[in-house]
Design a protein around this motif. Structure first.
Motif, mmCIF file in Angstrom:
data_model
loop_
_atom_site.group_PDB
_atom_site.id
_atom_site.type_symbol
_atom_site.label_atom_id
_atom_site.label_comp_id
_atom_site.label_asym_id
_atom_site.label_seq_id
_atom_site.Cartn_x
_atom_site.Cartn_y
_atom_site.Cartn_z
ATOM 1 N N ASP A 87 0.839 -1.193 0.000
ATOM 2 C CA ASP A 87 0.000 0.000 0.000
ATOM 3 C C ASP A 87 0.880 1.250 0.000
ATOM 4 N N THR A 88 0.549 2.222 -0.869
ATOM 5 C CA THR A 88 1.278 3.501 -0.887
ATOM 6 C C THR A 88 0.559 4.572 -0.092
ATOM 7 N N CYS A 89 -0.714 4.349 0.206
ATOM 8 C CA CYS A 89 -1.518 5.337 0.936
ATOM 9 C C CYS A 89 -1.575 6.680 0.198
ATOM 10 N N SER A 90 -1.212 6.660 -1.080
ATOM 11 C CA SER A 90 -1.177 7.878 -1.911
ATOM 12 C C SER A 90 -0.264 8.943 -1.324
ATOM 13 N N GLU A 91 0.736 8.532 -0.561
ATOM 14 C CA GLU A 91 1.684 9.456 0.059
ATOM 15 C C GLU A 91 3.103 9.003 -0.240
ATOM 16 N N PRO A 92 3.986 9.927 -0.727
ATOM 17 C CA PRO A 92 5.372 9.548 -0.998
ATOM 18 C C PRO A 92 6.089 8.973 0.218
ATOM 19 N N VAL A 93 5.775 9.508 1.414
ATOM 20 C CA VAL A 93 6.441 9.020 2.619
ATOM 21 C C VAL A 93 6.107 7.551 2.858
ATOM 22 N N VAL A 94 4.847 7.192 2.633
ATOM 23 C CA VAL A 94 4.432 5.809 2.831
ATOM 24 C C VAL A 94 5.015 4.922 1.733
ATOM 25 N N ALA A 95 5.062 5.417 0.497
ATOM 26 C CA ALA A 95 5.558 4.606 -0.619
ATOM 27 C C ALA A 95 7.038 4.291 -0.497
ATOM 28 N N MET A 96 7.785 5.068 0.265
ATOM 29 C CA MET A 96 9.224 4.832 0.356
ATOM 30 C C MET A 96 9.550 3.567 1.144
ATOM 31 N N LYS A 97 8.702 3.209 2.147
ATOM 32 C CA LYS A 97 9.006 2.024 2.952
ATOM 33 C C LYS A 97 8.966 0.755 2.097
ATOM 34 N N PRO A 98 7.902 0.481 1.327
ATOM 35 C CA PRO A 98 7.958 -0.710 0.467
ATOM 36 C C PRO A 98 9.024 -0.605 -0.622
ATOM 37 N N SER A 99 9.328 0.616 -1.061
ATOM 38 C CA SER A 99 10.391 0.756 -2.061
ATOM 39 C C SER A 99 11.721 0.293 -1.496
ATOM 40 N N LEU A 100 11.976 0.650 -0.255
ATOM 41 C CA LEU A 100 13.193 0.156 0.402
ATOM 42 C C LEU A 100 13.142 -1.358 0.564
ATOM 43 N N MET A 101 11.966 -1.884 0.852
ATOM 44 C CA MET A 101 11.815 -3.324 1.001
ATOM 45 C C MET A 101 12.113 -4.037 -0.306
ATOM 46 N N PHE A 102 11.671 -3.448 -1.425
ATOM 47 C CA PHE A 102 11.929 -4.069 -2.722
ATOM 48 C C PHE A 102 13.428 -4.153 -3.008
ATOM 49 N N LEU A 103 14.157 -3.167 -2.580
ATOM 50 C CA LEU A 103 15.593 -3.120 -2.872
ATOM 51 C C LEU A 103 16.416 -3.861 -1.826
ATOM 52 N N ALA A 104 15.757 -4.413 -0.812
ATOM 53 C CA ALA A 104 16.496 -5.214 0.164
ATOM 54 C C ALA A 104 17.047 -6.461 -0.510
#
Length: 852
Positions: free
Chosen positions: A101-118
């Protein structure tokens, strides 16, 4: 995959969902595989608290459920499962997915983005000098849905060259390969949508519009593109403003009021609103509460289908809403797929097995992926089953699968390449990729965009929420079905929103008022033309060209001069033939009767010479018609005036002889009459002609006439004529002839004729009167007539002068020679009869006072 029990399971699930029991949809957002695709979807939205008040790097609370986000996530699940069941695409491989979920907020979208790059099988990101051999958890990312999020994540993933395929981010900025090297999308860029919007405005003749955008990167860049396109198509933007995004700690209401006040003050009837759904919601909320006038709203794709905007109470009052949505393939199986998975999510046995199989390492970091998804019913998501972006998600998954298929060099028997594919290796095969999805063939261009058609949608109110009806399409050019459009105006009349009417051909725009694209249409005057439709001033033609009023081009000027075929010239040539014929006839008679008293009284050889000069004057008239040349201009005056001087010099000798015989004593008369005949007479003629020749030579040397082309005298032609450089010198050329004529007139005007004698003085007097009348009339006529007709005036003056001399002096003598030859005696013409001396003596005696 689900077996024959699906129908019964679905029926049971519907009954079970009605009891409000929790589902396990959030557990279905992850599946393991040989290669995992990450997904970013707006499964929920943040509250009104805003992010500006944060003091710690914690995530906001996302409480509001988004049905569209869930359906897009399910579309990705369906696409992955279809690919895994196919034998022609990635045979022998199993794709997985990891949806957040991005919650339509860049701050929220960054956490899964970091997870993807783990790192794979971990939730840690290590720092390396070189990430070439780095294998992250996911191979590519599908999403996010908005441009605001894609700008943030695109730069982040671009650093690692991880392919990212968005299904909704349309901002033109994302096409920049230098900034976003790994970004792709299965929707066209905003420039295509705005190009369609501009064509829509032109289609309905709206050139006086307002342009509003959300106060974010998406809205600002969209307004910039629209302003450029509008200016290029003569569309005037009456007001351009930004709508602030709703924030709990900001003066939102006042800013929205200012924006709407300026729009209404400009009196436009059409507004382009290129904004996010939240900004559009804020704008329309105030517009409805303030009961502002209805308008035509040209919507951007971001809010045209937004439940947040469409469900706003009183939305039907805002007016007519038109907008463009991309056209994709219909996913006919998707509705059944959603119903089936909702049914499975309600099955406790299925949920228990799914939880054991798909438990991930990140659950303790991000928690449940979509808690709100476990508390929905089929009715919550039914309205978005046919959302236009569903196909975009579906196509995005197929694009990555096709690129992986090409990277692994797969064929019908399998995929020969065994080494794990890194994201940057997959990226190499994403550029200019052609792939198939839902029966359509799509291709990424050099900027990572796909070309797709747009449908023109109209909001039609048949309940509390509008329906979207197709009223046109755009595939590079716009087509509309105007009969299907229901306008908000009375009698369903199309609204008029024009600052200026379209100028016609041959008109340019003169800007008026404050707005540079509001203008009056001004006709281009003769001699100027409209070079292009966007000109603000008429362009002047070259001097060798002309144009009529309201012209769009110039025409070559035709050379204008006194041509041989003109009616005036033809009439003068007839007059010339008459005059020359009379001269030759008179000359022939005089030569034939050269020894007769009549010819001797007329001057004998001098009379023949005078007639020859008159003939030359007639022939000199032929130098005036036709296109002038330097030689003709120099020859015209001398060739006409020198022969005329020769003729007048012979006539003044006649006048002098008449005056001597009539007014002087006999002794003087006999002596002077001898001098006025013979060689001395020829000397007088020669001197007169030498004087005239000297004046002509001085005139040609000091003020030579020249050929000039006047480009401004005539409206459509170039006047070519012989220009007289000095009118004073031109008058002096006439001075010799005028003096001779004047002296001739004086010598004959007061002379009394004797009875029984031929009155030679009367013919000369009338000849000189004709001469003076002709040339005195010539001066004002020459000064007032058109320049092109001045040669004709000179021709007419010369011919009338010749005809006057002939008619008054020579033709009466010719008449006597032909019709009354008995009068051709010395007594009648020469005064040499027996009574001549007596008559003279009697006259003398009478003068002494001795009457008979």
């Amino acid at each position: 995959m689900l077996g024959p029990a699906v129908l019964g399971l679905s029926l049971w699930a519907v009954l079970h969902l009605g009891t409000g029991a929790p589902l396990c949809l959030s557990q279905q957002l992850r599946m393991k595989g040989d290669y995992v695709l990450g997904g970013l979807f707006p499964l929920s939205e943040a509250g009104e608290a805003g992010l500006g008040s944060r003091t710690q790097p914690s995530s906001p609370v996302c409480t509001r459920f988004s049905s569209n986000g869930l359906l897009w996530a399910l579309a990705m699940k369906m696409a992955v499962e279809e690919i895994n069941n196919r034998s022609d695409l990635l045979p022998g491989l199993h794709l997985g997915y990891d949806l957040f979920d991005t919650c339509s907020e860049p701050v929220v979208a960054m956490k899964p983005s970091l997870m993807f790059l783990a790192k794979a099988d971990s939730h840690d990101i290590a720092a390396y000098c070189n990430y070439t051999q780095y294998q992250p958890r996911v191979l590519a990312v599908i999403g996010p849905h908005s441009s605001e999020l894609a700008v943030v994540t695109g730069k982040f993933f671009g650093f690692f060259l991880m392919p990212q395929v968005s299904y909704g981010a349309s901002m033109e900025l994302l096409s920049a390969r230098e900034t976003f090297p790994s970004f792709f999308r299965t929707v066209p860029s905003d420039r295509v949508q705005l190009t369609a919007a501009v064509e829509l405005l032109q289609e309905f003749g709206w050139n006086w519009v307002a342009a509003l955008g959300s106060d974010d990167e998406y809205g600002r860049q969209g307004l910039g593109i629209f302003s450029t396109l509008a200016a290029a198509h003569s569309i005037c933007i009456a007001h351009e403003g930004l709508v602030p995004l709703p924030r709990a700690d900001g003066p939102l209401l006042g800013k929205v009021q200012d924006v709407l006040h300026q729009v209404n003050q400009s009196s436009v009837q059409v507004v382009l609103l290129f904004a996010s759904a939240r900004a559009a919601h804020a704008l329309f909320s105030y517009s409805i509460s303030s009961k502002l006038s209805s308008k035509v709203w040209v919507a951007s794709e971001a809010w045209l289908t937004s439940d947040l905007v469409m469900g706003l109470p009183g939305m039907a009052q805002v007016g007519t809403v038109l907008g463009f949505l991309q056209r994709g393939a219909q996913l006919h199986k998707f509705s059944q797929y959603v119903k089936t998975h909702l049914a499975l999510a309600a099955d406790p046995v299925f949920c228990a097995a799914l939880g054991k199989r798909e438990q991930g390492l990140e659950e303790d970091v991000v928690g449940r992926r979509c808690p709100q998804c476990d508390c929905i019913t089929l009715q919550n998501v039914s309205t978005g089953l046919n959302h236009h972006q569903t196909f975009s998600v579906y196509a995005a998954v197929y694009s990555v699968a096709q690129a992986l298929h090409n990277t692994l060099q797969c064929n019908a028997s399998g995929c020969p390449m065994q080494d794990p594919v890194k994201p940057w290796q997959l990226l190499e095969n994403m550029y200019n990729l052609t792939f198939h999805a839902g029966g359509l063939t799509l291709r990424f261009n050099s900027n990572g965009n796909v070309d797709m058609e747009y449908d023109l949608k109209l909001w039609v109110w048949q309940g509390s929420v509008p329906e979207l009806h197709d009223v046109g399409r755009f595939n590079g050019s716009l087509w509309t079905d105007s009969l299907k459009i229901r306008w908000h105006t009375s009698n369903n009349q199309k609204p008029v929103s024009q600052c200026s009417w379209q100028c016609q051909e041959g008109q340019v725009r003169r800007v008026k008022g404050f707005h540079s694209c509001c203008y009056d249409c001004v006709d281009c005057k003769a001699g100027s033309y409209q070079k292009s439709p966007d000109d603000l001033a008429c362009s002047f033609c070259n001097q060798d060209e002309w144009s009529p009023e309201r012209s769009t081009r110039c025409f070559r000027r035709r050379l204008r001069f006194l041509a041989w075929g003109e009616p005036a010239v033809l009439l003068l040539l007839l007059l010339l033939s008459l005059a020359l014929g009379l001269v030759l006839a008179a000359l022939g008679l005089f030569i034939r009767h050269r020894d007769s008293p009549l010819v001797q009284a007329s001057g004998g050889p001098l009379a023949c010479f005078g007639l020859v000069c008159l003939g030359l004057v007639c022939l000199s008239v032929l130098l005036f018609p036709g296109q002038p040349s330097p030689a003709l201009c120099l020859a015209q005056q001398p060739s006409s005036h020198l022969p005329l001087t020769g003729c007048l010099s012979t006539l003044i000798l006649q006048a002098a002889e008449i005056f001597v015989e009539s007014e002087l004593p006999l002794s003087w008369a006999d002596r002077l009459s001898g001098c006025l005949r013979g060689p001395w007479a020829w000397l007088v003629v020669l001197l007169a002609m030498l004087v005239e020749a000297a004046l002509c030579a001085w005139y040609l040397v000091a003020f030579p006439p020249e050929v000039v082309t006047d480009w401004h005298m005539l409206p459509t032609e170039a006047l070519v004529h012989c220009r007289t450089r000095s009118w004073v010198s031109f008058g002096l050329v006439h001075a010799t002839n005028a003096t001779l004529a004047f002296l001739c007139f004086l010598g004959t005007f007061l002379v009394q004729s004797r009875p029984g004698r031929y009155n030679r003085a009367r013919g000369l007097t009338f000849a000189m009167l004709v001469y003076f009348i002709t040339w005195v009339s010539f001066v004002p006529l020459l000064a007032n007539v058109q320049v092109v007709l001045r040669p004709a005036v000179q021709m007419g003056a010369l011919l009338l002068c010749v005809l006057g001399i002939l008619a008054a002096f020579h033709l009466p003598r010719c008449y006597l020679l032909v019709r009354q030859p008995e009068l051709n005696t010395p007594e009648f013409f020469l005064g040499r009869g027996p009574g001549d001396a007596r008559d003279r003596n009697d006259g003398d005696t009478g003068n002494q006072g001795k009457p008979e």
